[in-house]
Design an enzyme around this catalytic site. Structure first.
Site, PDB file in Angstrom:
ATOM      1  N   ASP A 150     -47.881 -45.959  44.952  1.00 31.75           N
ATOM      2  CA  ASP A 150     -47.237 -47.210  44.558  1.00 31.75           C
ATOM      3  C   ASP A 150     -47.943 -48.304  45.352  1.00 31.75           C
ATOM      4  O   ASP A 150     -47.795 -48.405  46.568  1.00 31.75           O
ATOM      5  CB  ASP A 150     -45.739 -47.137  44.884  1.00 31.75           C
ATOM      6  CG  ASP A 150     -44.993 -48.411  44.511  1.00 31.75           C
ATOM      7  OD1 ASP A 150     -45.616 -49.480  44.426  1.00 31.75           O
ATOM      8  OD2 ASP A 150     -43.759 -48.330  44.335  1.00 31.75           O
ATOM      9  N   LYS A 162     -43.581 -58.283  41.216  1.00 33.92           N
ATOM     10  CA  LYS A 162     -43.879 -58.888  42.512  1.00 33.92           C
ATOM     11  C   LYS A 162     -45.132 -59.767  42.409  1.00 33.92           C
ATOM     12  O   LYS A 162     -45.111 -60.743  41.699  1.00 33.92           O
ATOM     13  CB  LYS A 162     -44.012 -57.792  43.568  1.00 33.92           C
ATOM     14  CG  LYS A 162     -42.901 -56.721  43.491  1.00 33.92           C
ATOM     15  CD  LYS A 162     -41.524 -57.253  43.809  1.00 33.92           C
ATOM     16  CE  LYS A 162     -40.375 -56.313  43.436  1.00 33.92           C
ATOM     17  NZ  LYS A 162     -40.448 -54.968  43.909  1.00 33.92           N
ATOM     18  N   ARG A 174     -41.928 -49.787  19.645  1.00 32.25           N
ATOM     19  CA  ARG A 174     -41.803 -48.883  20.804  1.00 32.25           C
ATOM     20  C   ARG A 174     -43.101 -48.109  21.052  1.00 32.25           C
ATOM     21  O   ARG A 174     -43.316 -47.561  22.124  1.00 32.25           O
ATOM     22  CB  ARG A 174     -40.603 -47.951  20.639  1.00 32.25           C
ATOM     23  CG  ARG A 174     -40.297 -47.139  21.897  1.00 32.25           C
ATOM     24  CD  ARG A 174     -38.860 -46.590  22.011  1.00 32.25           C
ATOM     25  NE  ARG A 174     -38.164 -46.500  20.759  1.00 32.25           N
ATOM     26  CZ  ARG A 174     -38.364 -45.548  19.847  1.00 32.25           C
ATOM     27  NH1 ARG A 174     -39.230 -44.590  20.076  1.00 32.25           N
ATOM     28  NH2 ARG A 174     -37.680 -45.556  18.714  1.00 32.25           N
ATOM     29  N   TYR A 229     -39.887 -46.733  48.421  1.00 28.88           N
ATOM     30  CA  TYR A 229     -38.881 -47.636  47.860  1.00 28.88           C
ATOM     31  C   TYR A 229     -37.560 -46.878  47.685  1.00 28.88           C
ATOM     32  O   TYR A 229     -37.549 -45.735  47.231  1.00 28.88           O
ATOM     33  CB  TYR A 229     -39.403 -48.147  46.507  1.00 28.88           C
ATOM     34  CG  TYR A 229     -38.606 -49.252  45.895  1.00 28.88           C
ATOM     35  CD1 TYR A 229     -38.582 -50.523  46.463  1.00 28.88           C
ATOM     36  CD2 TYR A 229     -37.887 -49.041  44.720  1.00 28.88           C
ATOM     37  CE1 TYR A 229     -37.861 -51.548  45.880  1.00 28.88           C
ATOM     38  CE2 TYR A 229     -37.169 -50.068  44.132  1.00 28.88           C
ATOM     39  CZ  TYR A 229     -37.160 -51.314  44.715  1.00 28.88           C
ATOM     40  OH  TYR A 229     -36.442 -52.322  44.138  1.00 28.88           O
TER      41      TYR A 229
HETATM   42  C1  LIG Z   1     -39.777 -53.769  43.644  1.00 27.63           C
HETATM   43  C2  LIG Z   1     -40.441 -52.472  43.867  1.00 27.63           C
HETATM   44  C3  LIG Z   1     -40.262 -51.402  42.993  1.00 27.63           C
HETATM   45  C4  LIG Z   1     -39.350 -51.501  41.800  1.00 27.63           C
HETATM   46  O1  LIG Z   1     -39.832 -52.370  40.846  1.00 27.63           O
HETATM   47  P1  LIG Z   1     -38.890 -53.171  39.800  1.00 27.63           P
HETATM   48  O2  LIG Z   1     -39.860 -54.000  39.051  1.00 27.63           O
HETATM   49  O3  LIG Z   1     -37.904 -53.940  40.601  1.00 27.63           O
HETATM   50  O4  LIG Z   1     -38.225 -52.125  38.973  1.00 27.63           O
HETATM   51  C5  LIG Z   1     -40.936 -50.230  43.243  1.00 27.63           C
HETATM   52  N1  LIG Z   1     -41.744 -50.100  44.321  1.00 27.63           N
HETATM   53  C6  LIG Z   1     -41.943 -51.098  45.179  1.00 27.63           C
HETATM   54  C7  LIG Z   1     -42.837 -50.898  46.352  1.00 27.63           C
HETATM   55  C8  LIG Z   1     -41.300 -52.318  44.996  1.00 27.63           C
HETATM   56  O5  LIG Z   1     -41.480 -53.309  45.866  1.00 27.63           O
END
Ligand SMILES: *Cc1c(COP(=O)(O)O)cnc(C)c1O
Length: 405
Positions: free
Chosen positions: A194, A219, A69, A122
């Site tokens: 983000d 992604k 961890r 998001y």
């Molecule tokens: C998918 C996404 C998230 C969340 O990410 P996960 O890997 O699904 O937890 C956060 N911000 C944006 C812009 C996203 O497209």
């Protein structure tokens, strides 16, 4: 693991271009058993040779792994590579993007603090800020995206940071990083961004003075629709705070998953370059199609933030959002007629995916509430993969033609 983060970010190839660093940065040239690829250190704990080794670690700060961890060698390489690509001092990886976002937010605020977040963030990030932060006495102001006067006015004495995305989902609005930097500096607040939709290929927020960059690696960066992962990047001092809380929150990514992430990262510049090209081609095709009402793509001249996008981004990415003519039945006929493009959430991977926000992410909203968010019955978000763009266009064209009753 004691971090020696600034040192470990030296790319193996030394100052090479992004596509070279995506393959080599952050790991020694000679690896375990002279393996070419990164070894997966599949262990939950690490051993000490003897009592001296313990003391060298605890008292003298010698690098040593301790317990899963607190760090793992495979994860450490992923972190070093990501930090290198994003131009950040340090990075921590997580088991998902949401784990990265929530842990980061919680590590930067205390009860009595205030934060500002833009309204088309998001869905789960907004939900966390709106509902859960309140439980800890942290106040949150949600401001309309793109209105910098309102955003600036929302900043108070106890504001810790401004949080936004760029591009945003699903309209691909672009946050003006130059402008926000000026506001943040004036009021002495941190900026969190983000950057999932852009990746370090298309935009590097740290070069614009942003303090913290967050990614859902699920992604584009992992890129194969097979793992969930997240990352936070920034100055060592800030990331260290996040790393400490991460050790308690425990949203760890496992070593095998890190390997898949590292494998995905090797091709991410190639993939995103292709997705930029195909995304623009698909957007231009849709814009001229008689069955299409409106197209949203940051590198289309018709996009409301085209100028900002061209200034701060290399490419428009693989996501194209569009509205077709007709109603909910037309939308369903269109979806059902697609033969190549899969229907499903997520984005950025090699397979093209299409989602209908009204029926998927916002199915539990009333039609009125959805329309207030601009999520109409005929709106689609397409994530263009790396298939041949002509095949994708043919699939869309046929389905659009068939959608007409
Ligand atoms: C998918 C996404 C998230 C969340 O990410 P996960 O890997 O699904 O937890 C956060 N911000 C944006 C812009 C996203 O497209």
């Amino acid at each position: 693991m004691r971090s020696k983060s600034s040192k470990r970010n030296k790319p193996a190839g030394g100052g090479k271009s992004l596509s070279t660093r995506a393959i080599h940065a952050g790991e020694p040239r000679t690896k375990y058993a002279d393996s070419l690829t990164t070894p997966i250190v599949q262990t939950s704990t690490f051993t000490f040779k003897n009592s001296k080794a313990i003391e060298d670690y605890t008292k003298k700060g010698k690098e040593h792994f301790e317990y899963g961890r607190y760090g793992n060698p495979t994860a450490k390489i992923a972190e070093a590579r990501l930090a290198d690509l994003e131009g950040a001092e340090d990075c921590v990886v997580f088991s998902s993007g949401m784990s990265a976002i929530t842990t980061t937010i919680l590590s930067l605020v205390q009860s009595g603090d205030h934060i500002v977040i833009t309204d088309d963030s998001y869905k789960k990030t907004l939900e966390f800020c709106k509902s859960y932060l309140k439980q800890f006495g942290i106040e949150c102001t949600i401001v309309p995206f793109g209105n910098y006067e309102v955003l600036e006015k929302a900043i108070k004495k106890n504001t810790r940071f401004i949080f936004s995305e760029s591009p945003t989902n699903p309209y691909l609005n672009i946050f003006d990083l130059v402008r926000i930097k000026k506001i943040a500096e004036k009021h002495n607040v941190l900026t969190l961004i983000d950057s999932t939709f852009s990746t370090p290929f298309n935009q590097r927020p740290i070069e614009f003075g942003m303090d913290v960059v967050l990614h859902s690696l699920t992604k584009y960066l992992a890129g194969h629709n097979d793992i969930l992962a997240g990352a936070v990047l920034g100055k060592e001092e800030l990331v260290e705070k996040v790393r400490n809380l991460h050790k308690s929150m425990g949203g760890l990514i496992d070593p095998h998953c890190c390997y898949l992430l590292l494998r995905g990262l090797k091709t991410f510049p190639l993939r995103v370059e292709r997705q930029n090209e195909s995304g623009l081609k698909v957007a231009r095709f849709l814009e001229t199609h008689p069955r299409v009402q409106k197209v949203y793509y940051p590198f289309l001249e018709s996009h409301r933030h085209y100028e900002i996008a061209r200034r701060q981004m290399t490419g428009g990415g693989g996501v194209v959002t569009f509205e077709i003519k007709g109603n909910l039945s037309t939308a369903k006929r269109f979806l059902d007629a697609l033969k190549l493009i899969y229907i499903g959430p997520s984005l950025g991977g090699v397979e093209s995916l299409i989602t209908h926000p009204a029926m998927v992410s916002y199915y539990d909203y009333t039609r009125k509430a959805r329309y207030e968010l601009g999520l109409t019955d005929t709106l689609f978000r397409l994530s263009v993969g790396i298939e041949d763009v002509e095949d994708l266009i043919a699939d869309l064209d046929k389905a659009l033609t068939r959608s007409k009753s």
